[in-house]
Enzyme design. Structure first.
Site, mmCIF file in Angstrom:
data_model
loop_
_atom_site.group_PDB
_atom_site.id
_atom_site.type_symbol
_atom_site.label_atom_id
_atom_site.label_comp_id
_atom_site.label_asym_id
_atom_site.label_seq_id
_atom_site.Cartn_x
_atom_site.Cartn_y
_atom_site.Cartn_z
ATOM 1 N N GLN A 1 -35.106 -8.253 55.581
ATOM 2 C CA GLN A 1 -36.305 -7.494 55.923
ATOM 3 C C GLN A 1 -36.914 -6.874 54.669
ATOM 4 O O GLN A 1 -36.334 -6.910 53.597
ATOM 5 C CB GLN A 1 -35.962 -6.392 56.913
ATOM 6 C CG GLN A 1 -34.858 -5.467 56.422
ATOM 7 C CD GLN A 1 -34.231 -4.665 57.548
ATOM 8 O OE1 GLN A 1 -34.735 -4.639 58.650
ATOM 9 N NE2 GLN A 1 -33.121 -4.007 57.258
ATOM 10 N N HIS B 1 -33.872 11.576 67.211
ATOM 11 C CA HIS B 1 -32.423 11.410 67.087
ATOM 12 C C HIS B 1 -31.633 12.365 67.974
ATOM 13 O O HIS B 1 -30.564 12.018 68.455
ATOM 14 C CB HIS B 1 -32.012 11.487 65.618
ATOM 15 C CG HIS B 1 -32.485 10.277 64.847
ATOM 16 N ND1 HIS B 1 -33.571 10.306 63.998
ATOM 17 C CD2 HIS B 1 -32.048 8.987 64.867
ATOM 18 C CE1 HIS B 1 -33.778 9.089 63.509
ATOM 19 N NE2 HIS B 1 -32.866 8.274 64.011
ATOM 20 N N ASP C 1 -30.056 4.151 58.712
ATOM 21 C CA ASP C 1 -30.581 5.314 57.993
ATOM 22 C C ASP C 1 -29.653 6.524 58.111
ATOM 23 O O ASP C 1 -29.864 7.538 57.450
ATOM 24 C CB ASP C 1 -31.994 5.664 58.493
ATOM 25 C CG ASP C 1 -32.051 5.832 60.006
ATOM 26 O OD1 ASP C 1 -31.006 6.152 60.611
ATOM 27 O OD2 ASP C 1 -33.141 5.635 60.588
ATOM 28 N N ASP D 1 -24.655 -2.102 60.663
ATOM 29 C CA ASP D 1 -26.049 -2.414 60.339
ATOM 30 C C ASP D 1 -26.059 -3.709 59.541
ATOM 31 O O ASP D 1 -25.248 -3.913 58.649
ATOM 32 C CB ASP D 1 -26.688 -1.272 59.546
ATOM 33 C CG ASP D 1 -28.202 -1.449 59.449
ATOM 34 O OD1 ASP D 1 -28.919 -0.671 60.095
ATOM 35 O OD2 ASP D 1 -28.665 -2.359 58.719
ATOM 36 N N ASP E 1 -23.855 -8.816 61.310
ATOM 37 C CA ASP E 1 -24.754 -9.112 62.409
ATOM 38 C C ASP E 1 -24.085 -8.590 63.686
ATOM 39 O O ASP E 1 -23.006 -9.040 64.061
ATOM 40 C CB ASP E 1 -24.962 -10.620 62.489
ATOM 41 C CG ASP E 1 -26.049 -10.992 63.481
ATOM 42 O OD1 ASP E 1 -27.023 -11.618 63.062
ATOM 43 O OD2 ASP E 1 -25.926 -10.635 64.668
ATOM 44 N N ALA E 2 -24.730 -7.635 64.341
ATOM 45 C CA ALA E 2 -24.113 -6.990 65.504
ATOM 46 C C ALA E 2 -23.785 -7.989 66.600
ATOM 47 O O ALA E 2 -22.801 -7.834 67.324
ATOM 48 C CB ALA E 2 -25.039 -5.904 66.050
ATOM 49 N N ASP F 1 -29.167 1.426 68.584
ATOM 50 C CA ASP F 1 -30.434 1.863 67.994
ATOM 51 C C ASP F 1 -31.048 0.738 67.178
ATOM 52 O O ASP F 1 -31.291 0.874 65.984
ATOM 53 C CB ASP F 1 -30.164 3.098 67.110
ATOM 54 C CG ASP F 1 -31.454 3.764 66.659
ATOM 55 O OD1 ASP F 1 -32.505 3.527 67.286
ATOM 56 O OD2 ASP F 1 -31.412 4.516 65.667
#
Ligand code: FAD
Lengths: 536, 511
Positions: free
Chosen positions: B247, B277, B301, B321, B355-356, B373
Site C-alpha cells: 500500500q 478507538h 497504527d 498487520d 496476511d491475516a 480493525d
C-alpha cells in the site's frame, strides 16, 4: 480506511497515482532474468524410444501393477483401494508422481507446473465426487447437493481480460463491440445454452463430463467430423471478438486451434459445464496455490509406499500366468522384471503402444506447452478491474497467468504468476522442436516481454522466471478423434493389459483422466475376480 | 532604409507595445512560478520559511546568472527572446504538475525542485536584458530602463496579489501553472505574428504551437493529473509518504492534526481518533470478565492497542498487520509513538507482520478479545477478510466467554454493506450486537460485537474515557430508521457481495 474525509475522489487517487508512477519509472536497461528450466524427463523419454535399457537382472511378483503415476494412474490406484484391493504397485518414471498435474514450490509460494484447476464436477461425475468428499474438498451436503469447501473454490475475482487497454471482469469483451459482435455472441451463447440443456431419450446430456456419459445422437456425433472453425463458419458467426474468444477457449483446454479441434470438442468446452453444487456457484472452479497437484498429492498420500518413483517401464508382454513388465530403475541403474496378473498402463498412447511392441496410431497427436513460473516482488495491477486469479490479455499470444497466492492469502504482495502458452499455431512436431531449440534466455525474454505487455507495472519487479516445457502436454481432439479413433483404441485393449490415460478419452482433463483410471481399475478388478460395486 | 509605409509603421508600434506588454507578462509569470515552487515546497517538505527563502534566493540568483549570460548574446536578440519565452512557458507552465507527479517517484526531491527554480529564474533573467536591447532602438536608454523596470515591478505586484487571492483558491496549483504557461506562449505567438517576415521563424512557430497545445491539453486534463499526483489531492501538508509492496502510506499534518492515509483513504485524524478507538475497543473489552489475552487484526497504527493496554489485566496483545512498513513507522517515529502511547513497543505486545487470512487459518492460539480493525472492503483483497469463511476460521480462536468486535464501515453511507457484515457474522455462527458512533472526520461509523453467546446490552467501562460513557454506549445500540437493518446477502469468498455493495453505496454517496 474507514471513511473518506473531504475530497470526493480520494478513493480513486491512489490507484491512478501508482499507475502513473510506475509507467514513468520504467527503467530502460534490460537485465537478463534468472530462473531454472525443466520439463517432462526428456532424456528417459528418448531412451525409451531407442530401447536402450539393460535387460532385467531380477524378478518381482505383484498381483497388479500400475505403470504411470499421472492423474489416471493415481486414480486407478485410488479405485483399487476403494474396492479393498491393496496388493498392487505403482511405478512412475519421474521422481515425483502427478504427471501433467505436478507442482513446484519456492520461498514465495507453491505453484502449478501444469494443470491448475478443476471445474466443479457435474452431477454425472459420481466417482470423482466420491473422491472429493473423501479428500475434504466436498465438506457436506444440502438438498442432496454437495457443499464445497469455500477455501478451495476459486475466490472472487476469478478472471479478468485485458481488452482495449483496460482490464475488465470476465473473459468475454463487453465494451467497444460492433452490432455484429453482439449479435454473434448472443446467438452463440443461446446455441450453447441449448446444447447444454439438451438430453437424449435416455436422459443423457448431449455434452457430458466425463464424455463417456454423453448422448450418442447421430446429429451430435456428426459434429465430431468437422472442425470447430468450419462449424462456426457454417453458422455465419464471423465476429472477430467471438472467434478470438473461441480460440482462447480451444487453446486453453486443448492447446489447439479451432481449425484443428472438432466441432464436438469445441462445443463441449461451452456446453458441458453444469457444476453440481448446493451454493449456486456451479460455474466456479476448484483451485489451489499448487494447482491440481493438490489432488494428485492427496491421492499419492493414500497410496503410500505402493508408489515407486524413478522407474520407467520399457517393455510389456503377456506371459503364461498374466503379464510381465520390464522396468528400468534410474537410481540403481539396473532393470527389474515385474510379473503380474494384471497391468494398468497409465501412460500416453505413444508410449504404451511402444512398450507393447505395437505401432502407435498416427491419428494421435499432442499439443506442446510452455509454462513459466514468474516470481514477482509485488502484485500486478493495471487499469480497470482489480487483479483476478486468472488474468488474460486479448492481444497476447500467451494464455495469460494465474496468481498462486490468490487462494492462500487475502492480499497479494510478492507472489508467483504461472504463465501459460500453448504452442498451437504450428504443427506440434515443429513446436516441440522450437521448444527445445530456442534458448532458455530467449524463452525467458519472451515470457517477460509478454508479461510486461500485459502489466507494465511489473517492470523491475520480476525476480525469476522458471520455465517448464511440456513436449506432449495434451492429446488433441482433432476431427474424428473423439468418436472414431479413441473408441477404436479402447476396444483394442485386452487383458491382462488395461489402459488408463486422458488420451483414451481424447480430452486432456482431470475428470477424463480420473474416469479412465477408475474404468481401468474396475476392469482389472473384474478380470482378477475381485468383487466391487462400480463407481462409474 | 526600406519603405516607411504606414502599415509597417503601425506594425512597429504594435510590436513595441507588445514587447512592453511582454515585460509585464514575463515578470508576472516568473513570479508566479516562483510562488508556485515555494508553495509546493512548503506543502510537500514542510517548514515554509526555509522553503520560501531558499526558493526566492535561488530564483533571484538564477536571474542574476541569466542576466550576466545575456552578454554573450551577440545577435538575433528577438529570436532568442521568443525562444526563451517559449521555453519558460513549457518549463514554468508544467512546473507545478511536474513537481507533484515527481514527488512520490524520486528519492531526492530537493535537487529537482531547486534545479527547476534555477532554470526558470535563469530564463527570466535572460529575458529582461534581451528586451532592453531589443527596445533600445525604439526609445532612448533612460526611457527603456524606466519602461522595462516599471512593467517588471508592476507585473510582480499583480502576481503577488493574484496568487493568494484568486489563483490558488479558484484554480489550484496545477492549473495556475498551466494558465501562466499559456500566457507566456501566447506572448511568444503574438510576437511571432508581428515580427517582420524577413526573419524565418518557422521553427519557433511550430515550437510555440506545440507547447501551447501541450498546455491546453494539460488544462483539459488537469483534473486527472491532479488525481495522478496523489499528493496534490491531500488537503494538508504531507509529512511522510512511502510505498510498501502492499500500500501507499501518507501522513499529513495541519497544525496539531495528524492524519494517516492508506491508499488515499483516511485511517485516522489525531483530532478525533479517540472517539473511534474508544468505541472500537471498550464495548468488547467491557463484556469479558477478565480480558488478559487480546488479538488485534489490522490496526498497525497501535491506536487500538493503546486503548487495550488501559485495561489493567491485559497480559498479552498480539497484533497482526500485513505491512511491516506500517508497524515500523508507528513503533519508531516519535510523533506517532506519542499518539499510540508506545503501544507497539510495550513488553506485552507481540507484533506479527502477516496476511491475516493465512495467519488466522494457521494459528492455534485463543483470545479473550478479538478486535478486527481492517480497512474498509474497498477491494477483493480486503473483502476476503469480511467473508463467512474468514469469520468461521476466526470463531475457534475466541475463548469461551470471549468477545469479538468488527469495524464495519458507515451504516449511514453504506447501510447494505454494514448489515452484510452483521449477516455474514451471524451466518458464520456468531451472535451479534451492532452499534454506531459519530466520528467527525469519518462521519457516522459502525461496529459489530460478535460473541459465541449474545453480547448483550451492557458493558463495564473504564474510568477516564474521553468519549464513551455508559449512556453513550447504550445509545449506540439504537439504530435510527435511515440506518435500520435491511435484507442483505451473505458475503462469501466466491461472491464478494460486500465489495460490490460497498463500492456502489460509497460511489452514490460521493456522487
Ligand atoms: C500446461 C497444462 C495445463 C493443464 N491444465 C489443466 C487444468 O487446469 N485442468 C485440467 O483438468 N487439466 C489440465 N491439463 C490436462 C492434464 O494433462 C490432465 O488433467 C491430467 O493431468 C492428465 O493425466 P493423465 O494421467 O492422463 O496423463 P499424464 O499426466 O501424462 O500421466 C502419465 C504419467 O505416466 C508417466 N509415465 C509415462 N511413461 C512412463 C513409463 N514408461 N514408465 C513409467 N511411467 C511413465 C508420466 O511420467 C506421467 O506421470 C493441463 C495440462 C497441461 C500440460
Amino acid at each position: 480506511m474507514k471513511a473518506d474525509a473531504g475530497g470526493p475522489s480520494r478513493r480513486a487517487i491512489l490507484k491512478g497515482g501508482m499507475a502513473a508512477a510506475t509507467v514513468l519509472a520504467l527503467p530502460a536497461c534490460e537485465t537478463p532474468t534468472s530462473g531454472s528450466s525443466g520439463g517432462a524427463d526428456m532424456a528417459l523419454g528418448h531412451r525409451l524410444r531407442d530401447g536402450a535399457f539393460p535387460e532385467p537382472v531380477r524378478e518381482e511378483r505383484v498381483p497388479l501393477l500400475i505403470a504411470g503415476g499421472g492423474v489416471a494412474g493415481l486414480s486407478a490406484g485410488w479405485r483399487l483401494r476403494e474396492a479393498g484391493f491393496d496388493d498392487f504397485r505403482l511405478i512412475e518414471l519421474e521422481d515425483q508422481p502427478g504427471g501433467n498435474a505436478r507442482g513446484g514450490r519456492n520461498a514465495v509460494s507453491a505453484y502449478p507446473l501444469g494443470a491448475h484447476y478443476l471445474p466443479i464436477p457435474n452431477e454425472e461425475a459420481r466417482g470423482l465426487r466420491h473422491m472429493l468428499r473423501q479428500m475434504g474438498v466436498i465438506v457436506g451436503e444440502r438438498d442432496g447437493k454437495p457443499v464445497y469447501d469455500p477455501l478451495q473454490l476459486c475466490a472472487d475475482l476469478q478472471e479478468r481480460l485485458l481488452w482495449q487497454g483496460k482490464w475488465q471482469e470476465g473473459l468475454v469483451p463487453r465494451t467497444g463491440l460492433s452490432s455484429k459482435d453482439e449479435a454473434d455472441l448472443a446467438a452463440f451463447n443461446r446455441t450453447m445454452a441449448d446444447f447444454s440443456r439438451r438430453r437424449d431419450t435416455e436422459g443423457r446430456p448431449a455434452f457430458a463430463i466425463p464424455i463417456a456419459y454423453s448422448a450418442r445422437d447421430a446429429d451430435l456425433l456428426a459434429l465430431d467430423r468437422m472442425s470447430f472453425a468450419q462449424w462456426l463458419d457454417q453458422q455465419g458467426w464471423t465476429s472477430s471478438v467471438l472467434r478470438a474468444h473461441v480460440r482462447y477457449a480451444c487453446r486453453d483446454d486443448y492447446g489447439t486451434e479451432p481449425a484443428d479441434v472438432s466441432a464436438w470438442a469445441g462445443i463441449h468446452y461451452f456446453a458441458s459445464r453444469r457444476g453440481f453444487t448446493a451454493d449456486g456457484s456451479g460455474d466456479n472452479e476448484l483451485t489451489w496455490p499448487e494447482g491440481n497437484s493438490r489432488l494428485t498429492s492427496l491421492i499419492a498420500d493414500r497410496l503410500g509406499d505402493r508408489i515407486t518413483t524413478g522407474q520407467v517401464a520399457f517393455r510389456a508382454r503377456p506371459d503364461e500366468k498374466g503379464a510381465m513388465v520390464d522396468v528400468f530403475d534410474a537410481q540403481q541403474g539396473s532393470s527389474i522384471r515385474y510379473r503380474a496378473d494384471a497391468v494398468i498402463l497409465a501412460m500416453p498412447h505413444f508410449i504404451a503402444t511402444r512398450l507393447l511392441g505395437e505401432k502407435p496410431d498416427a491419428a494421435y497427436s499432442y499439443a506442446p506447452w510452455l509454462i513459466a513460473n514468474v516470481t514477482v516482488d509485488r502484485a500486478p495491477e493495471g487499469k480497470g478491474s482489480a487483479l483476478a486469479w486468472d488474468n488474460v490479455s486479448a492481444s497476447s499470444a500467451s494464455l495469460g497467468y494465474v496468481v498462486a497466492t490468490h487462494q492462500s492469502d487475502s492480499h497479494t504482495g510478492p507472489t508467483v504468476l504461472t504463465w501459460y502458452m500453448a504452442l498451437s499455431d504450428m504443427p506440434p512436431a515443429s513446436a516441440r522442436r522450437l521448444l527445445v531449440d530456442r534458448s532458455d534466455v530467449d524463452w525467458r525474454r519472451l515470457v517477460r516481454d509478454d508479461l510486461l505487455g500485459m502489466n507494465p507495472d511489473l517492470n523491475g519487479a520480476i525476480r525469476s522466471i522458471d520455465l517448464w516445457k511440456w513436449g506432449h502436454a495434451m492429446v488433441r481432439p482433432t476431427p474424428g478423434f473423439l468418436w472414431d479413433v479413441a473408441p477404436r483404441q479402447r476396444a483394442a485393449i485386452l487383458p491382462p493389459f488395461f489402459r488408463a490415460h486422458s488420451d483414451l478419452s481424447g480430452l486432456s482433463l482431470f475428470e477424463e483422466a480420473h474416469y479412465r483410471g477408475m474404468a481401468a481399475a474396475e476392469a482389472a478388478l473384474s478380470s482378477i475376480g475381485h468383487p466391487h460395486e462400480t463407481l462409474l | 532604409m526600406a519603405d516607411a509605409s504606414a502599415p509597417t509603421e503601425r506594425r512597429r508600434t504594435a510590436l513595441v507595445g507588445l514587447l512592453l506588454a511582454s515585460v509585464f507578462a514575463v515578470a508576472t509569470c516568473g513570479l508566479i512560478y516562483e510562488l508556485l515552487a515555494g508553495t509546493i515546497a512548503s506543502y510537500l517538505l514542510g517548514d515554509s520559511v526555509t522553503q520560501f527563502s531558499i526558493i526566492i534566493g535561488t530564483y533571484l540568483f538564477a536571474m542574476g546568472v541569466g542576466s550576466w549570460c545575456s552578454r554573450y548574446v551577440k545577435r538575433d536578440e528577438l529570436r532568442l527572446f521568443i525562444r526563451v519565452e517559449i521555453l519558460v512557458a513549457l518549463v514554468g507552465g508544467w512546473s507545478a504538475a511536474g513537481l507533484f507527479l515527481l514527488f512520490p517517484l524520486v528519492e531526492q526531491f530537493r535537487p529537482i525542485l531547486y534545479g527547476l527554480v534555477f532554470v526558470i529564474g535563469f530564463l527570466v533573467g535572460l529575458e529582461i536584458p534581451l528586451l532592453m536591447r531589443i527596445l533600445r532602438d525604439r526609445f532612448d536608454f533612460s526611457e527603456t530602463v524606466s519602461n522595462v523596470l516599471t512593467f517588471d515591478y508592476v507585473g510582480a505586484l499583480a502576481a503577488s496579489l493574484l496568487f493568494p487571492l484568486l489563483l490558488v483558491p479558484h484554480l489550484g496549483l496545477i492549473r495556475t501553472g498551466l494558465m501562466f504557461g499559456l500566457l507566456n506562449v501566447g506572448v511568444a505567438l503574438l510576437l511571432l505574428l508581428l515580427v517582420p517576415s524577413r526573419a524565418s521563424l518557422m521553427r519557433e512557430r511550430i515550437l510555440a504551437l506545440v507547447v501551447m497545445m501541450s498546455l491546453i491539453a494539460g488544462l483539459l486534463t488537469a483534473e486527472r493529473i491532479q488525481r495522478w499526483s496523489e499528493i496534490a489531492a491531500y488537503g494538508e501538508r504531507v509529512i511522510y509518504a512511502t510505498s510498501s509492496p502492499y500500500q501507499r502510506l501518507v501522513l499529513t499534518r495541519h497544525d496539531d492534526d495528524i492524519r494517516l492515509y492508506l491508499n488515499g483513504n483516511l485511517q485516522f485524524s489525531s483530532r478525533d481518533e479517540y472517539r473511534y478507538h474508544e468505541a472500537l475497543v471498550h464495548p468488547a473489552m467491557g463484556r469479558v470478565a477478565r480480558p488478559a489475552n487480546v488479538l488485534i487484526l489490522g490496526g498497525g497504527d497501535g491506536l487500538a492497542a493503546r486503548e487495550v493496554f488501559r485495561h489493567p489485566g491485559v497480559r498479552h496483545v498480539t497484533l497482526v498487520d500485513l505491512d511491516p512498513a506500517m508497524t515500523r513507522l508507528f513503533s519508531q517515529t516519535g510523533l506517532l509513538r506519542a499518539l499510540n502511547g508506545d503501544a507497539l513497543t510495550d513488553k506485552r505486545m507481540h507484533v506479527v507482520n502477516a496476511d491475516a487470512f493465512r495467519w488466522v487459518r494457521e494459528t492455534k492460539a485463543r483470545f479473550d478479545v478479538i478486535i478486527v480493525d481492517f480497512p474498509d472492503p474497498v477491494d477483493f483483497s480486503v473483502g476476503k477478510l469480511y467473508t463467512e469463511t474468514f469469520y468461521r476460521m476466526l470463531r475457534p480462536h475466541l475463548a469461551p466467554g470471549g468477545m469479538a468486535v468488527v469495524q464495519s464501515t458507515s451504516p449511514l453511507v453504506a447501510p447494505a454493506a454494514f448489515w452484510t457484515v452483521a449477516q455474514t457474522l451471524e451466518t458464520a455462527g456468531f451472535q451479534t450486537r451492532p452499534y454506531h458512533v459519530y466520528v467527525p472526520s469519518f462521519g457516522e461509523w459502525g461496529f459489530i460485537l460478535a460473541g459465541l453467546v449474545d453480547p448483550g446490552t451492557t458493558t463495564r467501562l473504564l474510568p477516564g474515557n474521553r468519549f464513551l460513557s455508559d449512556a453513550t454506549a447504550r445509545q449506540a445500540l439504537v439504530f435510527p430508521l435511515d440506518m435500520a437493518r435491511r435484507r442483505v446477502p451473505v458475503n462469501r469468498l466466491d461472491n464478494q457481495a460486500l465489495v460490490r455493495s460497498f463500492a456502489e453505496e460509497w460511489a452514490r454517496y460521493e456522487g
